[in-house]
Enzyme design. Structure first.
Site, PDB file in Angstrom:
ATOM      1  N   GLN A   1       0.818  -1.218   0.000  1.00 39.80           N
ATOM      2  CA  GLN A   1       0.000   0.000   0.000  1.00 39.80           C
ATOM      3  C   GLN A   1       0.855   1.273   0.000  1.00 39.80           C
ATOM      4  OE1 GLN A   1      -3.284   0.433  -0.292  1.00 39.80           O
ATOM      5  NE2 GLN A   1      -3.741  -1.741  -0.354  1.00 39.80           N
TER       6      GLN A   1
ATOM      7  N   SER B   1       3.384  -4.427  -5.249  1.00 35.50           N
ATOM      8  CA  SER B   1       2.471  -4.984  -6.237  1.00 35.50           C
ATOM      9  C   SER B   1       2.013  -3.881  -7.184  1.00 35.50           C
ATOM     10  CB  SER B   1       1.261  -5.603  -5.529  1.00 35.50           C
ATOM     11  OG  SER B   1       0.377  -6.133  -6.482  1.00 35.50           O
TER      12      SER B   1
ATOM     13  N   HIS C   1      -0.484  -3.448  -9.248  1.00 37.56           N
ATOM     14  CA  HIS C   1      -1.875  -3.009  -9.436  1.00 37.56           C
ATOM     15  C   HIS C   1      -2.379  -2.061  -8.347  1.00 37.56           C
ATOM     16  CE1 HIS C   1      -4.407  -5.609  -6.690  1.00 37.56           C
ATOM     17  NE2 HIS C   1      -3.299  -6.300  -6.645  1.00 37.56           N
TER      18      HIS C   1
ATOM     19  N   THR D   1       9.045 -17.900 -17.434  1.00 35.76           N
ATOM     20  CA  THR D   1       9.339 -16.832 -18.395  1.00 35.76           C
ATOM     21  C   THR D   1       8.812 -15.505 -17.872  1.00 35.76           C
ATOM     22  OG1 THR D   1       9.212 -18.437 -20.172  1.00 35.76           O
ATOM     23  CG2 THR D   1       9.034 -16.120 -20.800  1.00 35.76           C
TER      24      THR D   1
ATOM     25  N   CYS E   1     -10.288  -8.966   0.383  1.00 35.39           N
ATOM     26  CA  CYS E   1     -10.076 -10.387   0.634  1.00 35.39           C
ATOM     27  C   CYS E   1     -11.017 -10.920   1.701  1.00 35.39           C
ATOM     28  CB  CYS E   1      -8.643 -10.631   1.077  1.00 35.39           C
ATOM     29  SG  CYS E   1      -7.476  -9.651   0.135  1.00 35.39           S
TER      30      CYS E   1
HETATM   31  C1  LIG Z   1      -3.187  -5.925  -2.110  1.00 33.24           C
HETATM   32  C2  LIG Z   1      -2.290  -6.272  -1.005  1.00 33.24           C
HETATM   33  C3  LIG Z   1      -1.556  -7.469  -0.991  1.00 33.24           C
HETATM   34  C4  LIG Z   1      -1.723  -8.512  -2.060  1.00 33.24           C
HETATM   35  O1  LIG Z   1      -1.177  -8.115  -3.285  1.00 33.24           O
HETATM   36  P1  LIG Z   1      -1.580  -8.910  -4.615  1.00 33.24           P
HETATM   37  O2  LIG Z   1      -0.713  -8.313  -5.667  1.00 33.24           O
HETATM   38  O3  LIG Z   1      -3.026  -8.651  -4.847  1.00 33.24           O
HETATM   39  O4  LIG Z   1      -1.268 -10.345  -4.380  1.00 33.24           O
HETATM   40  C5  LIG Z   1      -0.690  -7.699   0.051  1.00 33.24           C
HETATM   41  N1  LIG Z   1      -0.534  -6.811   1.045  1.00 33.24           N
HETATM   42  C6  LIG Z   1      -1.207  -5.656   1.079  1.00 33.24           C
HETATM   43  C7  LIG Z   1      -0.983  -4.704   2.189  1.00 33.24           C
HETATM   44  C8  LIG Z   1      -2.111  -5.354   0.055  1.00 33.24           C
HETATM   45  O5  LIG Z   1      -2.790  -4.216   0.110  1.00 33.24           O
END
Ligand SMILES: *Cc1c(COP(=O)(O)O)cnc(C)c1O
Length: 394
Positions: A178, A198, A200, A236, A323
């Site tokens: 985050q 991450s 996204h 890959t 989640c």
């Molecule tokens: C979204 C999130 C994850 C998981 O990331 P993904 O790329 O969706 O597997 C892990 N930790 C935190 C704090 C997140 O907000």
């Protein structure tokens, strides 16, 4: 729709989408191939790696590409535990309100004989460094504490934690999913040994992330296969994804200050207006939190009903983490900051992005007020609270 769930995921920005397109056709090579098409892909992959490293003040060889935050968290914990075991250490310190990618992995480590201490996060949603110091033993092999919480946005004292871990020779991992791209992150200055990110969560594509690992810390493979990522993460490489993440992150870091100013202003409008609703509470520290995070509870209502009615009004919101939604248990984060079950059920998380406008926020404020009032009117729980049969908790 008004999208206010940017902690759940973000839209791939136009710039990122454009940067990714050539990697679907023009540069389609396999970075492991020796011919020129493959070698071009290799060069581009290294470019992406260097960009990501620069954004967090790491070295390119310290960045490993993964499938996202969950894999990065699992990999960091698995590796640190393996290293600990070799040295006869089996104790882990974490916080009570980590993401499930950390908490559920730690549960597995407990089954495998590790002991886990869960630091309290108090009402403000922030761990105390003094608690960490007390929890450290000569068996501690890993401290894993998130940079910023995904539900309430509170930012942890990462630099102080890093300092203590370095001094005690303990590996420090932080789930910064985050935080990266949203608040300044410097792995050198903050003494971070491992860090998960991450794409996204900062306008990059889904299914790609990275684990930063400080030089000279060995990793234990989660998967076994080819020689990619220095023999540590086979498969890959997702070149389009890696490049998308790199461009998204560079962009987010470059625009961070300006974007956060704009976003925090709108977030504060939400807090200022909605905290006038009686029997409501702001979850987590009001100021020491991510610029984009709003989280409140309203007594006497069900968060799920609020979400559904907001959705009908054209607003995408969340009650906490994506989640856990769909389950009837209240958020472990809200319970960890001391909210009673019945209050934790009435939570609302709004996470803003640069695409949001003041007009959208004003509309959202109006709708939330209207819907909370409506839900209370039809709620038997609220009725007994108002009659005094039951006591208000907030
Ligand atoms: C979204 C999130 C994850 C998981 O990331 P993904 O790329 O969706 O597997 C892990 N930790 C935190 C704090 C997140 O907000």
């Amino acid at each position: 729709m008004i999208y206010l769930d940017n902690a759940g995921t973000t839209k791939v920005s136009k710039k990122v989408k454009k940067a990714m397109m050539p990697y679907l056709d023009k540069f389609f090579g396999n970075a492991s191939s020796l011919h020129s098409v493959g070698q071009t892909a290799r060069t581009k992959l290294d470019e992406a790696r260097a960009m990501i490293a620069k954004s967090i003040n790491a070295q390119p060889e310290e960045i490993y590409f993964t499938s996202g935050g969950t894999e990065s968290d699992n990999w960091a914990i698995e590796s640190a535990c393996w290293l600990g075991k070799i040295k006869g250490k089996n104790h882990i310190i974490t916080s009570a309100f980590e993401h499930h990618a950390v908490l559920n992995k730690l549960q597995e480590m407990e089954k495998a004989g590790f002991e886990v201490s869960y630091l309290p996060v108090y009402k403000n949603g922030i761990v105390k460094v003094s608690d960490l110091k007390k929890a450290i033993t000569d068996k501690t092999c890993l401290v894993t504490i998130m940079f910023a919480n995904n539900e309430i946005g509170t930012i942890q004292p990462i630099a102080e934690i890093g300092k203590i871990c370095r001094k005690n020779n303990i590996i420090f991992h932080t789930d910064a999913v985050q935080a990266v791209g949203h608040t300044p992150v410097d792995v050198e200055k903050m003494n971070i040994d491992m860090l998960s990110m991450s794409a996204h969560k900062f306008h990059g594509p889904k299914g790609v992330g990275a684990l930063y690992v400080k030089k000279n810390i060995p990793l234990k493979n989660l998967m076994h296969g080819g020689a990619q990522e220095k023999n540590r993460r086979p498969g890959t490489e997702n070149l389009a994804g890696c490049m998308g993440m790199a461009v998204a992150l560079a962009d987010a870091v470059k625009n961070m200050e300006r974007a956060n100013k704009k976003i925090a202003k709108m977030r504060d409008m939400l807090f200022d207006s909605l905290s006038s609703i009686p029997h409501s509470v702001i979850n987590g520290d009001r100021t020491n939190r991510l610029a984009n995070n709003f989280n409140m509870c309203f007594e006497g209502i069900e968060g799920e009903s609020l979400l559904l009615l907001l959705n009908d009004a054209g607003i995408c919101a969340s009650s906490g983490s994506a989640c856990t939604s769909g389950s009837l248990d209240p958020s472990h984060v809200l319970l960890a900051i001391g909210l009673p079950h019945e209050v934790a059920h009435g939570s609302l998380r709004l996470t803003l992005g640069e695409d949001n406008s003041v007009g959208q926020i004003k509309y959202t404020i109006k709708q939330v007020k209207k819907i909370v009032e409506y839900l209370r009117k039809i709620s038997p729980v609220w009725d007994s609270l108002e009659k005094g049969d039951k006591k208000h908790v907030i």
